[in-house]
Scaffold this motif. Structure first.
Motif, PDB file in Angstrom:
ATOM      1  N   ASN A  50     -54.543  29.246 -34.321  1.00 40.84           N
ATOM      2  CA  ASN A  50     -55.657  30.095 -33.903  1.00 40.84           C
ATOM      3  C   ASN A  50     -56.900  29.844 -34.749  1.00 40.84           C
ATOM      4  OD1 ASN A  50     -54.084  31.614 -31.985  1.00 40.84           O
ATOM      5  ND2 ASN A  50     -53.190  32.732 -33.706  1.00 40.84           N
ATOM      6  N   TRP A  51     -56.709  29.787 -36.054  1.00 41.88           N
ATOM      7  CA  TRP A  51     -57.802  29.512 -36.977  1.00 41.88           C
ATOM      8  C   TRP A  51     -57.252  28.892 -38.257  1.00 41.88           C
ATOM      9  CZ3 TRP A  51     -56.889  31.987 -41.527  1.00 41.88           C
ATOM     10  CH2 TRP A  51     -56.275  33.242 -41.504  1.00 41.88           C
ATOM     11  N   ARG A  55     -48.260  38.968 -32.586  1.00 43.14           N
ATOM     12  CA  ARG A  55     -48.488  37.783 -31.753  1.00 43.14           C
ATOM     13  C   ARG A  55     -48.787  36.519 -32.560  1.00 43.14           C
ATOM     14  NH1 ARG A  55     -48.762  39.238 -26.498  1.00 43.14           N
ATOM     15  NH2 ARG A  55     -49.082  41.459 -26.048  1.00 43.14           N
ATOM     16  N   SER A  56     -49.081  36.684 -33.834  1.00 45.34           N
ATOM     17  CA  SER A  56     -49.408  35.521 -34.669  1.00 45.34           C
ATOM     18  C   SER A  56     -48.818  35.706 -36.056  1.00 45.34           C
ATOM     19  CB  SER A  56     -50.929  35.331 -34.781  1.00 45.34           C
ATOM     20  OG  SER A  56     -51.521  35.132 -33.520  1.00 45.34           O
ATOM     21  N   SER A 105     -53.569  30.593 -39.017  1.00 49.68           N
ATOM     22  CA  SER A 105     -52.936  31.564 -38.137  1.00 49.68           C
ATOM     23  C   SER A 105     -52.305  30.795 -36.981  1.00 49.68           C
ATOM     24  CB  SER A 105     -53.968  32.553 -37.596  1.00 49.68           C
ATOM     25  OG  SER A 105     -53.409  33.358 -36.567  1.00 49.68           O
ATOM     26  N   THR A 125     -59.172  37.092 -37.333  1.00 52.10           N
ATOM     27  CA  THR A 125     -60.207  36.079 -37.095  1.00 52.10           C
ATOM     28  C   THR A 125     -60.249  34.981 -38.139  1.00 52.10           C
ATOM     29  OG1 THR A 125     -61.927  37.238 -38.366  1.00 52.10           O
ATOM     30  CG2 THR A 125     -61.624  37.880 -36.048  1.00 52.10           C
ATOM     31  N   ASN A 158     -49.569  27.090 -31.332  1.00 50.78           N
ATOM     32  CA  ASN A 158     -50.872  26.504 -31.643  1.00 50.78           C
ATOM     33  C   ASN A 158     -51.569  27.258 -32.774  1.00 50.78           C
ATOM     34  OD1 ASN A 158     -50.552  24.662 -29.527  1.00 50.78           O
ATOM     35  ND2 ASN A 158     -51.502  26.044 -28.037  1.00 50.78           N
ATOM     36  N   ASP A 175     -50.226  30.968 -33.360  1.00 53.27           N
ATOM     37  CA  ASP A 175     -49.869  31.775 -32.200  1.00 53.27           C
ATOM     38  C   ASP A 175     -48.354  31.677 -31.989  1.00 53.27           C
ATOM     39  OD1 ASP A 175     -49.275  32.257 -29.274  1.00 53.27           O
ATOM     40  OD2 ASP A 175     -51.413  32.732 -29.277  1.00 53.27           O
TER      41      ASP A 175
END
Length: 417
Positions: free
Chosen positions: A138-139, A115-116, A129, A177, A136, A131
């Protein structure tokens, strides 16, 4: 030697058996029931453009979709323009290792669920990361110093190691994360990272200063501390340091650089095959005996100057991969404009396949082909391991470099045009 394409260059990478097989095939491996909904692909990082093309991992390697890896470019540039030190570092990258271009994507791996995708962005000195459904971020993880570089993913797909090339540090991050598990110090300008097959060790190769003009063999000492650092992948404590200078000197190659560039390990985890700066060829290193056991010199392109200062970031050849059964190697002859398959037992090369400034070599999803990025022609080319001949070329974006196997969700078609 067959005819070569004309040179296209824009203005101006003891007893411990810790070796591994290149981990690309596990980059996006899914271990749960979602695996059936995933599609294996290849991610191609278009460094100067700030995109990644996603192509099929086998067959015709047709394009599946595209990702914008710098959706936050305006924000990042505003931060850089507001900080004189960061602006100087940004411009230094552009005018040195970037060959007059910004470096927006170096390396990338997908997450286990497809998914990423996690991307190192040298000019922005970070890892992000993205998406794959929305495009977009993520982190985001800013690395130590002012430039991020090569990455590696752990065999279970849960951790990613990234080189902070001006910080002489490798960061190990949670791939989901972005939280840092740990970090470790390296030699000067850490570059390639590889996890061992069991995930217990990380190997890092530091290449030193590749953007200076002090390229003559007698000035090699000015390039810095070029070392292989092996660490425990749980504690991130140093296990072993290997200085190839001593090993090269021992076989009479005092004029060869000791800057280890791309490398690949044999399936039985006993041998390391690696390239070094300025050299048209590669070496075989036996881990148990701690010795270089074989040297392979590959042909030069008559059209390529031997002037070391003309080699892009000190690379004459940059890119090496191995067929999964260990029988063949594939080598990207960067400055010599070819790629070739080499028999591992005899070290005899096959046909020299004309390609334009190949910058990386990896293995297709089915293990039958070597896939090289042609940074001088903005395409990737597949070469059949069995015949050593080209099968197909696929257009991609501006200045493709790293190519990695991974996964996307079934039906995914991209987030950028």
């Amino acid at each position: 030697m067959p005819a070569f394409r004309s040179r296209h260059l824009c203005s101006m990478a003891a007893a411990l058996v810790l070796t591994v097989t290149a981990p690309a095939t596990v980059a996006g491996a899914a271990s749960d029931s979602s695996a059936a909904a995933l599609r294996e692909v290849m991610f191609v990082g278009n460094n100067w453009e700030g995109t990644a093309d996603v192509i099929k991992s086998t067959g015709d390697f047709a394009k599946v979709g595209r990702i914008n890896v710098i959706p936050d470019k305006d924000q990042r540039m505003a931060e850089i323009n507001a900080d004189p030190i960061r602006w100087i570092a940004f411009m230094t990258i552009r005018n040195s290792v970037g060959e007059g271009h910004d470096q927006f994507v170096d390396d990338m791996y997908s997450t286990p669920d497809g998914r990423s995708v996690v991307v190192s962005r040298p000019s922005f000195a970070d890892v992000v990361s993205i998406d794959l459904a929305t495009g977009n971020i993520n982190w985001r993880f800013p690395v130590s110093g002012y430039r991020s570089d090569h990455m590696a993913v752990s065999p279970d797909g849960k951790r990613v190691a990234v080189s902070a090339s001006t910080g002489n540090t490798v960061h190990v991050l949670d791939i989901v994360t972005g939280k840092q598990h740990g970090s470790f110090a390296t030699g000067d300008k850490p570059h390639e990272n590889i996890f061992s097959n069991d995930g217990k060790y990380i190997w890092n190769m530091a290449i030193g200063d590749v953007n200076t003009a002090t390229d003559a063999p007698w000035l090699d000492w000015t390039k810095g501390n070029r070392l292989i650092t092996v660490v425990d992948a749980t504690t991130y404590k140093q296990v072993k340091v290997i200085d190839m200078r001593q090993r090269l000197d021992a076989i009479g190659l005092k004029d060869h650089s000791d800057a280890v560039r791309p490398a690949v390990f044999s399936p039985d985890e006993s041998k390391l095959y690696f390239q070094v700066s300025f050299f048209n060829g590669f070496f075989e290193y036996d881990i148990a005996t701690d010795k270089i056991t074989r040297t392979k010199t590959l042909p030069k392109n008559p059209a390529t100057s031997d002037d070391r200062t003309t080699f892009v970031n000190d690379s004459r050849h940059h890119g090496i991969s191995m067929k999964p059964d260990g029988s063949k190697l594939c080598v990207a002859g960067t400055m010599d404009d070819y790629a070739t398959v080499v028999d591992r037992a005899t070290l005899q090369e096959g046909p020299l396949v004309p390609v334009a400034k190949p910058y990386w070599a990896t293995v297709s999803g089915d293990g039958k082909s070597c896939v090289v990025s042609e940074s001088g022609a903005d395409q990737v080319t597949a070469i059949d391991f069995a015949t050593g001949k080209k099968t197909v070329s696929v257009p991609v974006g501006d200045h493709p470099q790293r190519v990695r196997l991974g996964h996307v969700t079934a039906g995914w078609t991209g987030t950028a045009s």
